[in-house]
Design an enzyme around this catalytic site. Structure first.
Site, PDB file in Angstrom:
ATOM      1  N   PRO A  88     -16.739  -0.176 -29.982  1.00  0.00           N
ATOM      2  CA  PRO A  88     -16.865  -1.518 -30.687  1.00  0.00           C
ATOM      3  C   PRO A  88     -16.115  -2.854 -30.242  1.00  0.00           C
ATOM      4  CG  PRO A  88     -16.521   0.728 -31.422  1.00  0.00           C
ATOM      5  CD  PRO A  88     -16.272   0.600 -30.083  1.00  0.00           C
ATOM      6  N   GLU A 115     -11.884   8.302 -31.950  1.00  0.00           N
ATOM      7  CA  GLU A 115     -11.271   6.599 -31.797  1.00  0.00           C
ATOM      8  C   GLU A 115     -11.409   6.294 -30.704  1.00  0.00           C
ATOM      9  OE1 GLU A 115     -10.846   5.613 -34.959  1.00  0.00           O
ATOM     10  OE2 GLU A 115     -11.711   7.712 -35.465  1.00  0.00           O
ATOM     11  N   ARG A 153     -35.447  -2.666 -17.423  1.00  0.00           N
ATOM     12  CA  ARG A 153     -37.061  -3.766 -17.818  1.00  0.00           C
ATOM     13  C   ARG A 153     -36.816  -4.934 -16.973  1.00  0.00           C
ATOM     14  NH1 ARG A 153     -39.279  -2.829 -22.363  1.00  0.00           N
ATOM     15  NH2 ARG A 153     -40.251  -5.084 -22.345  1.00  0.00           N
ATOM     16  N   ASP A 168     -40.699 -10.953 -21.954  1.00  0.00           N
ATOM     17  CA  ASP A 168     -39.329 -11.026 -23.434  1.00  0.00           C
ATOM     18  C   ASP A 168     -39.447 -11.600 -23.828  1.00  0.00           C
ATOM     19  OD1 ASP A 168     -40.095  -8.012 -23.479  1.00  0.00           O
ATOM     20  OD2 ASP A 168     -38.477  -7.564 -22.412  1.00  0.00           O
TER      21      ASP A 168
HETATM   22  C1  9D3 Z   1     -11.231   2.439 -37.758  1.00  0.00           C
HETATM   23  C2  9D3 Z   1     -11.657   1.410 -36.220  1.00  0.00           C
HETATM   24  N1  9D3 Z   1     -12.588   1.879 -35.540  1.00  0.00           N
HETATM   25  C3  9D3 Z   1     -13.423   1.010 -34.532  1.00  0.00           C
HETATM   26  C4  9D3 Z   1     -14.091   0.081 -34.809  1.00  0.00           C
HETATM   27  C5  9D3 Z   1     -13.256   3.106 -35.232  1.00  0.00           C
HETATM   28  C6  9D3 Z   1     -14.559   3.377 -34.320  1.00  0.00           C
HETATM   29  C7  9D3 Z   1     -15.442   3.066 -34.258  1.00  0.00           C
HETATM   30  C8  9D3 Z   1     -16.810   3.906 -33.309  1.00  0.00           C
HETATM   31  C9  9D3 Z   1     -14.354   3.764 -32.914  1.00  0.00           C
HETATM   32  C10 9D3 Z   1     -15.451   4.150 -32.240  1.00  0.00           C
HETATM   33  C11 9D3 Z   1     -16.420   4.795 -32.680  1.00  0.00           C
HETATM   34  C12 9D3 Z   1     -17.726   4.471 -31.897  1.00  0.00           C
HETATM   35  N2  9D3 Z   1     -18.512   3.652 -31.644  1.00  0.00           N
HETATM   36  C13 9D3 Z   1     -18.656   3.370 -30.175  1.00  0.00           C
HETATM   37  O1  9D3 Z   1     -18.234   4.087 -28.846  1.00  0.00           O
HETATM   38  C14 9D3 Z   1     -19.400   1.643 -29.700  1.00  0.00           C
HETATM   39  C15 9D3 Z   1     -19.761   1.239 -31.178  1.00  0.00           C
HETATM   40  C16 9D3 Z   1     -20.203   0.676 -31.942  1.00  0.00           C
HETATM   41  O2  9D3 Z   1     -19.641   1.391 -32.016  1.00  0.00           O
HETATM   42  N3  9D3 Z   1     -20.679  -0.838 -32.363  1.00  0.00           N
HETATM   43  C17 9D3 Z   1     -21.271  -1.313 -30.727  1.00  0.00           C
HETATM   44  N4  9D3 Z   1     -21.269  -1.482 -29.944  1.00  0.00           N
HETATM   45  C18 9D3 Z   1     -20.732  -0.648 -29.512  1.00  0.00           C
HETATM   46  S1  9D3 Z   1     -20.463   0.443 -27.787  1.00  0.00           S
HETATM   47  C19 9D3 Z   1     -19.511   1.454 -28.483  1.00  0.00           C
END
Ligand code: 9D3
Length: 239
Positions: A88, A115, A153, A168
């Site tokens: 994220p 996490e 793709r 695309d």
């Molecule tokens: C409380 C903080 N959170 C972080 C934003 C905790 C958290 C949420 C979701 C930790 C890990 C995750 C799992 N998400 C992914 O592994 C992930 C992801 C995403 O949640 N949104 C956008 N792209 C991606 S790529 C990997």
């Protein structure tokens, strides 16, 4: 292309190895997936590879040693030390990035759960962090599958000759135009007349105009970066 994915949930990837365009491409030998489960490198018999965060707080963190062991297996096989961590906190994935990655013959993807992973994995390796959008999902697997699908793709022979990655819409920076098929009338709604005329030049103009209008209305971010050519200025002035 060899795609190696470090994940606790390798079974999820049947979504792309068995179905649709990417499934056919796998069957045709255009790419292959290998998953590496970091659990096999756990220091305990139960296969736990997560632990409580130093400093406290909610949730668990994936431990560095089993992740590093899994990465080392992937590095050895790929002959490269580069990997991508789906996270994220990553830079948002774009069309340009998928095109760049499609030039590689190996991809190593790391999927987090809980996490996320111990930060020292990112400090100790050449790892790029990539996100798929400003929303939260439960782990890196679905984002990794999105990335793999988008990359494949661009590879030769993955799409049929009808389609092509160059068609695309994102590679032109515009959204796609609306599509219609039989029947001509559905729920009292008719197909736009121009599409029934057989006038291919007028149809192309209409579709192009629709793409422009949709992009302007729905994606101000794309619209701001888009530079209209004289023909497009003309199309919009005719409305
Ligand atoms: C409380 C903080 N959170 C972080 C934003 C905790 C958290 C949420 C979701 C930790 C890990 C995750 C799992 N998400 C992914 O592994 C992930 C992801 C995403 O949640 N949104 C956008 N792209 C991606 S790529 C990997």
């Amino acid at each position: 292309m060899l795609v190696q994915v470090i994940t606790l949930f390798g079974e999820m990837f049947s979504a792309i190895t068995e179905y649709g365009v990417t499934g056919r491409a796998a069957k045709n030998g255009l790419w292959q997936l290998e998953t590496i489960n970091p659990r096999q490198f756990a220091d305990n018999r139960l296969g736990y590879i997560d632990d409580k965060p130093f400093g406290g707080g909610a949730g668990m963190v994936m431990q560095a040693p089993p992740i590093q062991a899994a990465l080392n297996v992937a590095f050895a096989k790929a002959g490269t030390q580069k990997a991508i961590y789906l996270s994220p906190q990553g830079v948002p994935l774009t069309h340009d990035k998928t095109l760049e990655l499609s030039q590689q013959n190996h991809l190593i993807l790391l999927c987090g759960r809980y996490e996320g992973i111990d930060e020292r994995i990112l400090e100790a390796n050449d790892i790029e962090e990539i996100a798929v959008g400003d929303f939260v999902v439960s782990g890196g697997e679905l984002p990794a599958m999105m990335l793999i699908d988008a990359v494949l793709r661009h590879r030769p022979n993955v799409l049929g000759d009808e389609q092509s990655a160059q068609q695309d819409s994102f590679c032109r920076g515009l959204l796609d135009y609306p599509h219609y098929t039989r029947p001509v009338e559905f729920n009292g709604l008719k197909v736009p007349d121009v599409l029934l005329t057989g006038n291919h030049q007028e149809i192309a103009k209409w579709r192009h105009t629709q793409s422009l209008l949709r992009t302007k209305n729905r994606r101000p971010d794309l619209w701001a970066r888009y530079s209209l050519n004289p023909q497009e200025v003309q199309l919009l002035s005719e409305l």
